[in-house]
Design an enzyme around this catalytic site. Structure first.
Site, mmCIF file in Angstrom:
data_model
loop_
_atom_site.group_PDB
_atom_site.id
_atom_site.type_symbol
_atom_site.label_atom_id
_atom_site.label_comp_id
_atom_site.label_asym_id
_atom_site.label_seq_id
_atom_site.Cartn_x
_atom_site.Cartn_y
_atom_site.Cartn_z
ATOM 1 N N THR A 72 0.722 -8.579 13.278
ATOM 2 C CA THR A 72 0.530 -7.280 12.666
ATOM 3 C C THR A 72 0.599 -7.389 11.161
ATOM 4 O OG1 THR A 72 1.238 -4.994 12.631
ATOM 5 C CG2 THR A 72 2.975 -6.620 12.622
ATOM 6 N N THR A 115 0.884 -1.187 0.000
ATOM 7 C CA THR A 115 0.000 0.000 0.000
ATOM 8 C C THR A 115 0.913 1.225 0.000
ATOM 9 O OG1 THR A 115 -0.220 -0.214 2.405
ATOM 10 C CG2 THR A 115 -2.010 -1.061 1.064
#
Lengths: 388, 388
Positions: free
Chosen positions: B184, B146
């Site tokens: 995570t 991203t």
């Protein structure tokens, strides 16, 4: 507006040379009685500055004649010398006022780990004692400023039990390291009401719990936070039931709002209002989690209604809620309804300085509002070059 | 270096048009066996994205054939439609691979609250299935980016119980909202070792606990964090005692270090090493508190050795310590010794990207290191204009 507005108080603010800028840096507030009642709350940070350790002991008996405050150094992590400096300053104030050192509270603010110059502060104490005046409140409020851009003062009046009016006033400083544990920042409150120390204590804890304790500008809890409330009784007026709490909470709320409004580098003051919580603790926990979310705070700075970051912050708490029922509104636009996209987020106007975030947990009747600020370039700039 | 380096895996990365930028956004990783063992850990954020809710169920039996990943949308807080999109995508993958939808895990990343276009992702799945190749690992690692500026891949080999070698590899994405609860970010790990699901699970939990879980770039826990480990058994090699844990921890640590090194807008990678702790939990709590302190992080950005902010952060924890005995070193200079100013802070060189903070609690034998980044103008800039 000042801490000397209530009857029975004198104050002064002088320049002792503790600040490189040459701005005023020593303040003294004296209670001339007839009462010398005091209550105080301190930071819950376990690394407490020397003046906090001193004042905790000195205020424990509910009596104090004076508060000495300095900016230009927090006197925290300065070793045994640092505690001796606080002690010597309190003794000097006591000597000049004709009271014991244990009746003098001390507050310090500024850089942590910077030794405080004992000679300079001693000279400042002598100057301040000589300058004490009933007109001295504004000078005292100025002398406690660090990165504050304006001095902060507030005043309110309350009704007596047998008629008559009493006055309550306060001054505050604090623009960074602004995330109270119990109390926050340096705040001195004065009143001429006739109130004993235990009543003061109850009222002060209740008021700070819903004002300063609901302020979380940058998630960083200070080592020096102190809120002191002194009553002189000089008005001869005993407050009507509830009048002390009401007046005190109003003044604390006004000072807390001023602190948010002057927080380091902030472009927005953000009220995170949590409703529908199963308990007040849940509401505060959710409000604080949103208030500490750097991504959301940066989005507000960018006027970007990125509500997903609010929900991601809500999800890190242990509060009661069902993710599929959550509502979030930003400045009155319900951008998330029952855990799904709601009204058009482009309708949210984040141009005004004040931003209202409303989170409905739909889990109970409790509410709380936590105030914070946005995360800005100016915050990073100011805090990347503070000690150097 | 890629997830297809271990034997028995194919992968692909394609462009489905989910990202406005037109960059690749759909990845598929397939385990061709003979084993289909899987273990996974997910975000502990209670607001979980739909793909997390799906994959938690799909991975519970310890078997999976494939992982479908998309960037360009987190599919979180997108309502019941969003869950159906995840379900439909898994069904389509299953249909194309000849397995059940329940053997397909799904990961999504991108903006929260943005509906995911079901037609586009469907077309992406078909293209990815057609493109599956043993050379496809690098393309898959690129398609999950991203705000990452580089794709992140790591590889290690381990010894078998009867000789022979096995291979373990991984890819990761994540540059913001980087503060794991359990795991995570998005991470896919593959190995050709012969390992059953329960062993995989034990090894994965142990490895993530000391790697991804010790990473706290910006204090913001994601709704989509997922770490998946798949074993194909295609090497025919059963790991020697400890070899799986060692290899896995090495790959996870390397990926975690890459994530810190590419965190949004960061100028510095900061290792907060806590020693002398009474427990490992204490060490982690202190490390995390320092890692989340915006004032300290801004000071590091400004190359300002403001160690008082480290101590103020230590003081907010419940860890065992005596404030008067604390030592703090910054890049090897002991700036605070026994709770008082130590060596000259101006000797600290904060120019290098890597910064080492050492906090000695002097309360026991335990240690932990938490990694974080500094708080910079670039972080504020990037995160004030993400969704718009």
């Amino acid at each position: 507006m000042t801490v000397t507005a209530p009857q029975g108080f004198r104050a002064a603010g002088v320049t002792a040379g503790l600040k490189a800028s040459g701005r005023p840096d020593v303040a003294l507030v004296v209670n001339d009685g007839p009462l010398d009642a005091v209550a105080a709350v301190y930071t819950s940070n376990r690394c407490k500055a020397h003046p906090v350790l001193w004042s905790e002991r000195a205020s424990a008996d509910g009596h104090a004649r004076a508060v000495l405050l300095n900016s230009g150094g927090a006197n925290c992590f300065t070793g045994p010398e640092g505690f001796q400096t606080t002690h010597a300053s309190a003794e000097l104030v006591g000597e000049l006022l004709g009271c014991g050192a244990a009746d003098v509270l001390v507050c310090s603010t500024g850089l942590i780990g910077l030794p405080l110059d004992r000679e300079k502060i001693g000279a400042g104490v002598r100057d301040a004692a000589a300058a004490l005046a009933v007109e001295g409140g504004a000078a005292a409020a100025t002398a406690i400023m660090t990165t504050d851009t304006v001095s902060k003062q507030a005043l309110a009046g309350g009704e007596g039990v047998d008629g008559g009016r009493f006055t309550l006033a306060g001054m505050a400083k604090g623009a960074g390291m602004l995330a109270p544990g119990l109390a926050t920042m340096l705040v001195v409150l004065t009143t001429d009401a006739v109130v004993e120390a235990d009543e003061l204590d109850t009222a002060l804890r209740a008021a700070t719990r819903v004002t300063f304790d609901r302020l979380d500008s940058d998630g960083c809890m200070s080592t020096n936070d102190t809120v002191i409330l002194m009553a002189s009784g000089a008005s001869g007026v005993r407050p009507a039931p509830g009048a002390l709490a009401e007046t005190l909470t109003a003044v604390c709320a006004e000072l807390a709002r001023m602190l948010v409004g002057d927080a380091e580098g902030a472009d927005h003051d953000i009220a995170v209002e949590v409703v529908g919580a199963a308990s007040e603790d849940d509401a505060v926990a959710v409000g604080r989690s949103v208030a500490r979310n750097n991504l959301f705070k940066a989005a507000v700075f960018g006027k970007d209604p990125n509500w997903g970051r609010v929900l991601a912050a809500v999800g890190t708490t242990a509060a009661s809620f069902d993710p599929d029922r959550l509502d979030v509104s930003l400045n009155g636009v319900m951008v998330c309804r029952s855990g799904a996209p709601g009204d058009d987020a482009s309708l949210v106007d984040l141009a005004p300085r004040e931003v209202r975030v409303l989170v409905d947990l739909k889990a109970g009747p409790h509410t709380a509002t936590v105030w914070t600020n946005d995360l800005t370039h100016a915050y990073v700039h100011e805090n990347s070059a503070y000690s150097s």
